[in-house]
Design a protein around this motif. Structure first.
Motif, PDB file in Angstrom:
ATOM      1  N   ALA A 164       0.666  -1.823   0.249  1.00  0.00           N
ATOM      2  CA  ALA A 164      -0.326  -0.045  -0.262  1.00  0.00           C
ATOM      3  C   ALA A 164       0.846   1.216   0.185  1.00  0.00           C
ATOM      4  N   GLU A 165       1.676   1.545   0.003  1.00  0.00           N
ATOM      5  CA  GLU A 165       3.089   2.632  -0.517  1.00  0.00           C
ATOM      6  C   GLU A 165       2.201   3.303  -1.739  1.00  0.00           C
ATOM      7  N   GLU A 166       2.110   2.641  -2.938  1.00  0.00           N
ATOM      8  CA  GLU A 166       1.373   3.205  -4.319  1.00  0.00           C
ATOM      9  C   GLU A 166      -0.166   4.498  -3.425  1.00  0.00           C
ATOM     10  N   ILE A 167      -0.701   4.007  -2.351  1.00  0.00           N
ATOM     11  CA  ILE A 167      -2.098   5.230  -1.795  1.00  0.00           C
ATOM     12  C   ILE A 167      -1.496   5.750  -0.713  1.00  0.00           C
ATOM     13  N   GLY A 168      -0.651   5.461  -0.354  1.00  0.00           N
ATOM     14  CA  GLY A 168      -0.645   7.192   1.012  1.00  0.00           C
ATOM     15  C   GLY A 168       0.482   5.645   2.027  1.00  0.00           C
ATOM     16  N   GLY A 169       1.598   4.949   1.690  1.00  0.00           N
ATOM     17  CA  GLY A 169       2.427   4.601   2.495  1.00  0.00           C
ATOM     18  C   GLY A 169       1.467   4.026   3.574  1.00  0.00           C
ATOM     19  N   PHE A 170       0.086   2.533   3.733  1.00  0.00           N
ATOM     20  CA  PHE A 170      -0.311   2.704   4.277  1.00  0.00           C
ATOM     21  C   PHE A 170       0.856   1.312   4.907  1.00  0.00           C
ATOM     22  N   GLY A 171       1.353   0.440   4.618  1.00  0.00           N
ATOM     23  CA  GLY A 171       2.500  -0.690   4.752  1.00  0.00           C
ATOM     24  C   GLY A 171       2.577  -0.515   5.881  1.00  0.00           C
ATOM     25  N   SER A 172       3.679   0.338   5.782  1.00  0.00           N
ATOM     26  CA  SER A 172       4.707   1.644   6.201  1.00  0.00           C
ATOM     27  C   SER A 172       4.728   2.013   7.789  1.00  0.00           C
ATOM     28  N   LYS A 173       3.246   2.045   8.024  1.00  0.00           N
ATOM     29  CA  LYS A 173       2.670   3.338   9.043  1.00  0.00           C
ATOM     30  C   LYS A 173       2.378   2.425   9.862  1.00  0.00           C
ATOM     31  N   TYR A 174       1.932   1.262   9.133  1.00  0.00           N
ATOM     32  CA  TYR A 174       1.352   0.942  10.442  1.00  0.00           C
ATOM     33  C   TYR A 174       2.600  -0.654  10.798  1.00  0.00           C
ATOM     34  N   PHE A 175       3.285  -1.066  10.392  1.00  0.00           N
ATOM     35  CA  PHE A 175       4.952  -1.163  10.239  1.00  0.00           C
ATOM     36  C   PHE A 175       5.782   0.013  11.706  1.00  0.00           C
ATOM     37  N   SER A 176       5.251   1.363  11.588  1.00  0.00           N
ATOM     38  CA  SER A 176       6.002   1.786  12.284  1.00  0.00           C
ATOM     39  C   SER A 176       5.057   1.901  13.484  1.00  0.00           C
ATOM     40  N   LYS A 177       4.091   1.362  13.714  1.00  0.00           N
ATOM     41  CA  LYS A 177       2.757   1.602  14.594  1.00  0.00           C
ATOM     42  C   LYS A 177       3.914   0.536  15.659  1.00  0.00           C
ATOM     43  N   GLU A 183      14.432   2.055  19.024  1.00  0.00           N
ATOM     44  CA  GLU A 183      15.734   1.312  18.829  1.00  0.00           C
ATOM     45  C   GLU A 183      15.283   1.090  17.905  1.00  0.00           C
ATOM     46  N   VAL A 184      14.961   2.143  16.836  1.00  0.00           N
ATOM     47  CA  VAL A 184      15.615   1.628  15.269  1.00  0.00           C
ATOM     48  C   VAL A 184      16.435   2.721  15.464  1.00  0.00           C
ATOM     49  N   VAL A 185      17.978   1.726  14.777  1.00  0.00           N
ATOM     50  CA  VAL A 185      18.849   2.717  14.484  1.00  0.00           C
ATOM     51  C   VAL A 185      19.111   3.651  13.173  1.00  0.00           C
ATOM     52  N   ALA A 186      18.534   2.756  12.068  1.00  0.00           N
ATOM     53  CA  ALA A 186      18.712   4.118  11.368  1.00  0.00           C
ATOM     54  C   ALA A 186      17.647   2.945   9.668  1.00  0.00           C
ATOM     55  N   MET A 187      17.137   3.365   8.783  1.00  0.00           N
ATOM     56  CA  MET A 187      16.120   2.911   8.105  1.00  0.00           C
ATOM     57  C   MET A 187      16.803   3.001   6.833  1.00  0.00           C
ATOM     58  N   PHE A 188      16.890   1.631   5.876  1.00  0.00           N
ATOM     59  CA  PHE A 188      17.476   1.858   4.204  1.00  0.00           C
ATOM     60  C   PHE A 188      16.523   1.558   3.651  1.00  0.00           C
ATOM     61  N   ASN A 189      15.794   2.054   3.543  1.00  0.00           N
ATOM     62  CA  ASN A 189      14.458   2.169   2.053  1.00  0.00           C
ATOM     63  C   ASN A 189      14.834   2.350   0.697  1.00  0.00           C
ATOM     64  N   ILE A 190      14.624   1.348  -0.427  1.00  0.00           N
ATOM     65  CA  ILE A 190      15.588   1.425  -1.493  1.00  0.00           C
ATOM     66  C   ILE A 190      14.314   1.465  -2.334  1.00  0.00           C
ATOM     67  N   GLN A 238      10.069  16.768  -3.354  1.00  0.00           N
ATOM     68  CA  GLN A 238       9.911  16.018  -1.540  1.00  0.00           C
ATOM     69  C   GLN A 238      10.026  14.639  -1.974  1.00  0.00           C
ATOM     70  N   LEU A 239      10.491  13.745  -2.651  1.00  0.00           N
ATOM     71  CA  LEU A 239      10.763  12.265  -1.850  1.00  0.00           C
ATOM     72  C   LEU A 239      11.209  12.168  -0.820  1.00  0.00           C
ATOM     73  N   PHE A 240      11.893  12.713   0.008  1.00  0.00           N
ATOM     74  CA  PHE A 240      12.296  12.321   1.387  1.00  0.00           C
ATOM     75  C   PHE A 240      10.809  12.145   2.275  1.00  0.00           C
ATOM     76  N   TYR A 241       9.709  12.530   1.840  1.00  0.00           N
ATOM     77  CA  TYR A 241       8.235  12.367   2.367  1.00  0.00           C
ATOM     78  C   TYR A 241       7.338  12.120   1.729  1.00  0.00           C
ATOM     79  N   ARG A 242       7.810  11.243   0.824  1.00  0.00           N
ATOM     80  CA  ARG A 242       7.194  10.829  -0.771  1.00  0.00           C
ATOM     81  C   ARG A 242       7.315   9.348  -0.665  1.00  0.00           C
ATOM     82  N   SER A 243       7.947   8.536   0.695  1.00  0.00           N
ATOM     83  CA  SER A 243       8.277   6.974  -0.290  1.00  0.00           C
ATOM     84  C   SER A 243       7.856   6.804   1.286  1.00  0.00           C
ATOM     85  N   ASP A 244       8.476   5.292   2.131  1.00  0.00           N
ATOM     86  CA  ASP A 244       7.418   4.569   2.806  1.00  0.00           C
ATOM     87  C   ASP A 244       9.011   4.721   4.344  1.00  0.00           C
TER      88      ASP A 244
END
Length: 315
Positions: A164-177, A183-190, A238-244
């Motif tokens: 669900a990235e293409e409709i608003g990043g809902f997968g990453s939003k759920y994951f983040s919760k 505790e997350v040191v870094a994220m490599f989103n590709i 604004q790519l920094f704010y447009r991905s997971d």
């Protein structure tokens, strides 16, 4: 003089050994198989709520299982399920527990959903999403294989293919919760590494480069190689704010997206022409290997990127 000679020989041997190991683990054939499968017409463009995306998820699950990843804590399998508008969605995620710093987490991610069946030309209506983002998902799987065989991660590594990235990043939003962001040191989103960047061969760019020292750490680890990371040249987009990466970044995590796409003039972006035949597979291979090497000090726990100021505090 003799001591210096031994030191140089040791460094050269180390570089050679690393290259030999990574070339065996992340081979051209392996990467080619992953991206061909994920972008095949059988996946029907990996549209949400379709048999095609379920088939893609099953493929990613089988790869994670074959590699030897473990499900995330609290999950019984590799699917991290949630609902949106009463419909089931799921990320696909696995982990390699850390050794001495298991409570510190490094995330490698990409999104496996795409647009599905769309209005195309008379010959084609499948938006295969080969670059967007079968290429990033391929990288996540290949990196999981590499670090599992390397077996020297002091920090816990999570590998996740988001939905669900293409409709608003809902997968990453759920994951983040489901994580404690502290505790997350870094994220490599590709995202979209299938074509040569505007900086030329053996280059990629990092979104939000100036927001932490993440990029500088990665480049330090690439000393002696021909690969270079650059700041995002498309800041107006604004790519920094447009991905997971965006949700965890807003919570203070050094979460950045790595890409090579020339987004300002990519003729295949979000069209039915984003197919395997348009990709530069050697670019994908080189970028994956560069990420693998550049992340090593963060994976081992010897480098920790500075935090990004939390956006939530401004709300």
């Amino acid at each position: 003089m003799k001591k210096l000679g031994y030191t140089l020989m040791f460094l050269l041997f180390t570089q050679f050994s690393w290259a030999q190991d990574i070339n065996k683990i992340i081979s051209t054939g392996y990467v080619d198989h992953l991206i061909k499968t994920l972008s095949n017409d059988d996946m029907e463009g990996r549209g949400l709520y379709t048999p095609g995306i379920d088939k893609a998820a099953a493929f990613i699950e089988s790869e994670f299982k074959s590699i030897g990843l473990q499900p995330l804590i609290g999950e019984t399998g590799f699917r991290q399920s949630f609902e949106k508008d009463g419909k089931a969605l799921f990320n696909v995620a696995g982990m390699i527990p850390g050794k001495s710093k298991a409570k510190e987490i490094v995330v490698f991610s990409g999104h496996y959903d795409h647009l599905g069946i769309v209005k195309g030309d008379l010959q084609d209506s499948i938006a295969n999403g080969a670059d967007d983002d079968a290429s990033g998902t391929t990288a996540v799987i290949a990196l999981a294989k590499y670090y599992k065989q390397l077996n020297n991660n002091e920090r816990t590594l999570i590998f996740v293919a988001f939905t669900a990235e293409e409709i608003g990043g809902f997968g990453s939003k759920y994951f983040s919760k489901k994580l404690n962001p502290d505790e997350v040191v870094a994220m490599f989103n590709i995202e979209m590494i299938g074509k040569e960047s505007k900086f030329g061969k053996n280059t990629a760019f990092i979104t939000g480069y100036d927001k932490s020292d993440f990029g500088k750490i990665l480049q330090k680890n690439l000393a002696g190689t021909e690969f270079t990371f650059h700041p995002d040249p498309y800041t107006a987009q604004q790519l920094f704010y447009r991905s997971d990466n965006a949700t965890l970044a807003a919570l203070g995590v050094p979460a950045h997206t790595i890409s090579t796409d020339q987004i300002d003039k990519d003729p295949f972006y979000h069209t039915v022409k984003d197919e395997y035949s348009t990709l530069d597979t050697q670019n994908i291979l080189a970028t994956i290997k560069a990420i693998a090497k550049s992340a090593i000090s963060i994976v081992k726990g010897t480098d920790t990127p500075v935090r990004i100021p939390k956006l939530v505090e401004k709300q």
